[in-house]
Design a protein around this motif. Structure first.
Motif, short mmCIF file in Angstrom:
data_model
loop_
_atom_site.label_atom_id
_atom_site.label_comp_id
_atom_site.label_asym_id
_atom_site.label_seq_id
_atom_site.Cartn_x
_atom_site.Cartn_y
_atom_site.Cartn_z
N ALA A 137 71.91 -60.64 11.62
CA ALA A 137 71.86 -61.22 10.27
C ALA A 137 72.82 -60.53 9.31
CB ALA A 137 70.44 -61.15 9.73
N THR A 138 72.95 -59.21 9.41
CA THR A 138 73.77 -58.46 8.45
C THR A 138 75.17 -58.15 8.97
OG1 THR A 138 73.03 -56.30 9.28
CG2 THR A 138 71.69 -57.36 7.57
N GLY A 139 75.34 -58.08 10.29
CA GLY A 139 76.62 -57.68 10.86
C GLY A 139 76.86 -56.19 10.77
N LEU A 140 75.88 -55.43 10.29
CA LEU A 140 76.02 -53.99 10.12
C LEU A 140 75.51 -53.26 11.36
CD1 LEU A 140 76.77 -51.68 8.12
CD2 LEU A 140 74.38 -51.71 7.36
N TYR A 141 76.31 -52.35 11.88
CA TYR A 141 75.95 -51.57 13.06
C TYR A 141 74.71 -50.73 12.76
CZ TYR A 141 76.83 -48.48 17.12
OH TYR A 141 76.74 -47.77 18.29
N SER A 142 73.75 -50.75 13.66
CA SER A 142 72.46 -50.09 13.43
C SER A 142 72.57 -48.59 13.24
CB SER A 142 71.52 -50.38 14.60
OG SER A 142 72.09 -49.97 15.83
N LEU A 143 73.67 -47.98 13.69
CA LEU A 143 73.84 -46.54 13.50
C LEU A 143 73.93 -46.18 12.02
CD1 LEU A 143 74.30 -43.70 14.52
CD2 LEU A 143 76.68 -44.28 15.02
N VAL A 144 74.47 -47.08 11.21
CA VAL A 144 74.64 -46.79 9.77
C VAL A 144 73.28 -46.65 9.08
CG1 VAL A 144 75.62 -47.57 7.60
CG2 VAL A 144 76.90 -47.91 9.72
N PRO A 145 72.40 -47.67 9.11
CA PRO A 145 71.09 -47.49 8.47
C PRO A 145 70.23 -46.45 9.19
CG PRO A 145 71.15 -49.56 9.68
CD PRO A 145 72.55 -49.04 9.66
N GLY A 146 70.35 -46.36 10.51
CA GLY A 146 69.55 -45.39 11.25
C GLY A 146 69.90 -43.96 10.89
N TYR A 157 66.82 -54.95 18.32
CA TYR A 157 66.05 -55.67 19.33
C TYR A 157 64.91 -56.56 18.80
CZ TYR A 157 68.38 -52.57 22.65
OH TYR A 157 69.32 -51.90 23.39
N ILE A 158 64.49 -56.36 17.56
CA ILE A 158 63.31 -57.10 17.07
C ILE A 158 63.74 -58.22 16.11
CG2 ILE A 158 61.06 -56.92 15.98
CD1 ILE A 158 61.37 -55.29 18.56
N PRO A 159 63.66 -59.50 16.51
CA PRO A 159 64.00 -60.60 15.60
C PRO A 159 63.03 -60.65 14.43
CG PRO A 159 63.91 -61.33 17.90
CD PRO A 159 63.27 -59.98 17.85
N MET A 160 63.54 -60.68 13.21
CA MET A 160 62.65 -60.72 12.04
C MET A 160 63.25 -61.46 10.84
SD MET A 160 62.93 -56.73 10.75
CE MET A 160 62.33 -56.08 12.30
N ILE A 161 64.50 -61.93 10.95
CA ILE A 161 65.15 -62.60 9.83
C ILE A 161 65.30 -64.09 10.14
CG2 ILE A 161 67.16 -62.67 8.33
CD1 ILE A 161 65.56 -60.08 8.11
N PRO A 162 64.62 -64.99 9.38
CA PRO A 162 64.76 -66.43 9.62
C PRO A 162 66.18 -66.90 9.29
CG PRO A 162 62.82 -65.94 8.28
CD PRO A 162 63.63 -64.68 8.33
N MET A 163 66.78 -67.63 10.20
CA MET A 163 68.11 -68.20 9.99
C MET A 163 68.11 -69.63 10.51
SD MET A 163 70.59 -64.95 11.03
CE MET A 163 72.06 -65.76 10.36
N ALA A 164 69.18 -70.36 10.21
CA ALA A 164 69.26 -71.77 10.63
C ALA A 164 69.18 -71.90 12.15
CB ALA A 164 70.55 -72.39 10.11
N SER A 165 69.73 -70.91 12.85
CA SER A 165 69.75 -70.96 14.32
C SER A 165 68.48 -70.39 14.95
CB SER A 165 70.96 -70.18 14.84
OG SER A 165 70.94 -68.85 14.37
N GLY A 166 67.55 -69.92 14.10
CA GLY A 166 66.32 -69.30 14.61
C GLY A 166 66.09 -67.95 13.96
N VAL A 167 65.16 -67.19 14.51
CA VAL A 167 64.88 -65.86 13.98
C VAL A 167 65.86 -64.86 14.59
CG1 VAL A 167 63.13 -64.08 13.67
CG2 VAL A 167 62.46 -66.48 13.75
N ALA A 168 66.55 -64.12 13.73
CA ALA A 168 67.59 -63.20 14.19
C ALA A 168 67.20 -61.75 13.95
CB ALA A 168 68.90 -63.50 13.47
#
Length: 513
Positions: free
Chosen positions: A467-476, A451-462
């Motif tokens: 940005a990673t395409g990785l499901y949040s359950l994995v790092p969480g 939910y929190i945009p923090m990665i700068p990308m060409a289309s805006g902050v993502a």
């Protein structure tokens, strides 16, 4: 009578039965154990089908078929992960969790179990757990309401907002009345209806098209290749993310509470077999719905999540002026009730578990420890209404995706509670400090990741998810696991009383093998 009239009759009969069950159990839910755990008296069939029906929700008949309809069988890895997660949860968690919650102060909720298990007089575990349950279940319940709104809007041609309101009211009434008993017995009926619907509809559609060869010959290139998606290779990150859905099971309060409520560990062994048969068949045919539907109803708009609804309408009622293949509108209405059953069987469980956290974990745990059971049951019924209202407002956007809402809530529970459930049951060195760190780290990681945009990308902050395409359950899940272990070693060892209780539960398990 018209097709719509027959469909309305089917819906009225079905919802009337569900509400009647709630009424039957109204006076039988006189204390918290009855209202939240049914007095720990579920038999194998009710326990198994209630656990799995409350698990799959409208996602099974709308979210997963829609994803496969749009992108092909590259989305099937979610189903594989869920099958594995279900099996591991029944084998490793079900029996021991039931024993431990009884041994540890007859805990009625997951937050109460954490508090009793770690002798947490500070109430931090119970409070943190309850907060995450309320937050993520508001989103999860909203996903069920969205599915219900889409169902009623598609079937009856009414405005989405009206359809959403009808869906919420039907679910709310019998959950409010009957509590856990009503939820579980309705889940049994709903689980059977879901299974019948998902088996019959694609088989009839397949026969109408002309068989398997007619389907495979009309599908887009690589549609049946699980390693391809929309003309490109499925990435390793995508496969890992989809398989990781299986990790979520270890932290799902509305599933874990079924394990706690089954009347004996012998019944759990029977439930395990029933549950796995149901899950494998249901997930396989949900995927088949997406595949067959791609040919049978090729012009499903938007996210494809109404493909199963449109297949039923075309088979039994005609669609877009077409002649129905099987002109029996009442039966078609009952199959559509199978979708409503999937939605209701999860939403009612989510409402009940959230209400239990508000009344037992927040109100009784922090505000009024001397509150009577009679008052708390009444308070819980009010909490059910409040949670339903919050979820209703989240679900008001007709563009909401069932799949996305379920995905975010599933990750939140899996990351916040999954590692702690496992380590609390199997690692005696786990401490209160480790438990608190794991819950907070896992839950916050999912919120930040999704939910929190923090990665700068060409289309805006993502967001990190985008940005990673990785499901949040994995790092969480990973971060929660690391924090539990790390902080357990950094804090004081468990007391002799805690270790004695752990060993007693472990020895109970050995004696039953």
């Amino acid at each position: 009578m018209s097709n719509t009239t027959w469909t309305i009759i089917a819906f009225v009969i079905y919802t009337g039965v569900m509400i009647a069950i709630g009424g039957v159990f109204y006076k039988k839910s006189s204390n918290l154990s009855d209202y939240f755990l049914g007095g720990r008296g579920l038999n194998a069939w009710v326990g198994a089908l209630s656990a799995q029906a409350s698990d799959m929700s409208g996602w099974l008949l709308m979210g997963l078929p829609g994803a496969i309809y749009l992108m092909g069988t590259g989305q099937v890895w979610i189903a594989v992960g869920l099958c594995l997660g279900t099996l591991l949860n029944w084998i490793f968690v079900a029996s021991r969790l039931r024993r431990y919650t009884i041994k540890s102060g007859n805990s009625l909720t997951l937050p109460e179990y954490f508090e009793n298990r770690f002798r947490d007089s500070s109430r931090i575990l119970r409070t943190a757990s309850a907060i995450f349950i309320i937050v993520f279940f508001a989103v999860y319940t909203a996903s069920a309401f969205v599915a219900g709104g889409k169902l009623f809007a598609q079937v009856f041609g009414v405005d989405y907002q009206i359809a959403l309101f009808i869906s919420v009211m039907v679910i709310l009434v019998y959950t409010f009345l009957g509590g856990f008993h009503a939820v579980c017995w309705t889940d049994l009926i709903q689980g059977i209806m879901m299974l019948v619907a998902i088996l019959a509809v694609p088989i009839i559609a397949l026969a109408a098209i002309g068989g398997i060869e007619s389907v495979t010959g009309a599908l887009p290139a690589d549609f049946l290749n699980p390693f391809r998606e929309n003309g490109a290779d499925v990435s390793a990150i995508s496969i890992i993310s989809q398989l990781a859905w299986g990790l979520g099971y270890f932290g799902m309060p509305h599933i874990l509470v079924r394990f706690m409520a089954i009347r004996s560990n012998k019944e759990i062994k029977r439930s395990r077999v029933i549950a796995m048969v149901w899950v494998v068949i249901s997930l396989a045919f949900a995927a088949i719905v997406g595949i067959v539907g791609k040919v049978f109803v090729p012009d499903v708009p938007g996210d494809g999540e109404t493909v199963f609804i449109q297949m039923i309408q075309k088979i039994f009622m005609g669609l877009g002026g077409e002649q129905a293949i099987v002109p029996v509108a009442f039966i078609g209405g009952l199959f559509l009730c199978g979708i409503l059953a999937a939605i209701m069987s999860t939403a009612d469980s989510q409402l009940l578990v959230t209400a239990s956290s508000i009344s037992d974990d927040i109100y009784k745990g922090l505000i009024n420890k001397k509150a009577s059971d009679d008052f708390l049951v009444k308070f819980s019924r009010v909490a059910v209404v409040v949670v339903a209202v919050v979820a209703y407002f989240i679900a008001r956007d007709p563009e909401s995706s069932v799949m996305n809402l379920v995905s975010n809530a599933w990750a939140g529970f899996g990351a916040a509670f999954g590692p702690l459930v496992l380590l609390s049951l199997f690692w005696r060195r786990t401490t209160r400090g480790g438990a608190a760190a794991g819950i907070i780290a896992g839950g916050l990681t999912v919120i930040l990741w999704e939910y929190i945009p923090m990665i700068p990308m060409a289309s805006g902050v993502a967001t990190l998810s985008t940005a990673t395409g990785l499901y949040s359950l994995v790092p969480g899940f990973a971060l929660s696991l690391v924090c539990i272990v790390l902080f357990s070693f950094l804090t004081k060892k468990p007391s002799a009383e805690m270790l004695k209780e752990f060993d007693a539960v472990k020895n109970m398990a050995k004696s039953e093998e």
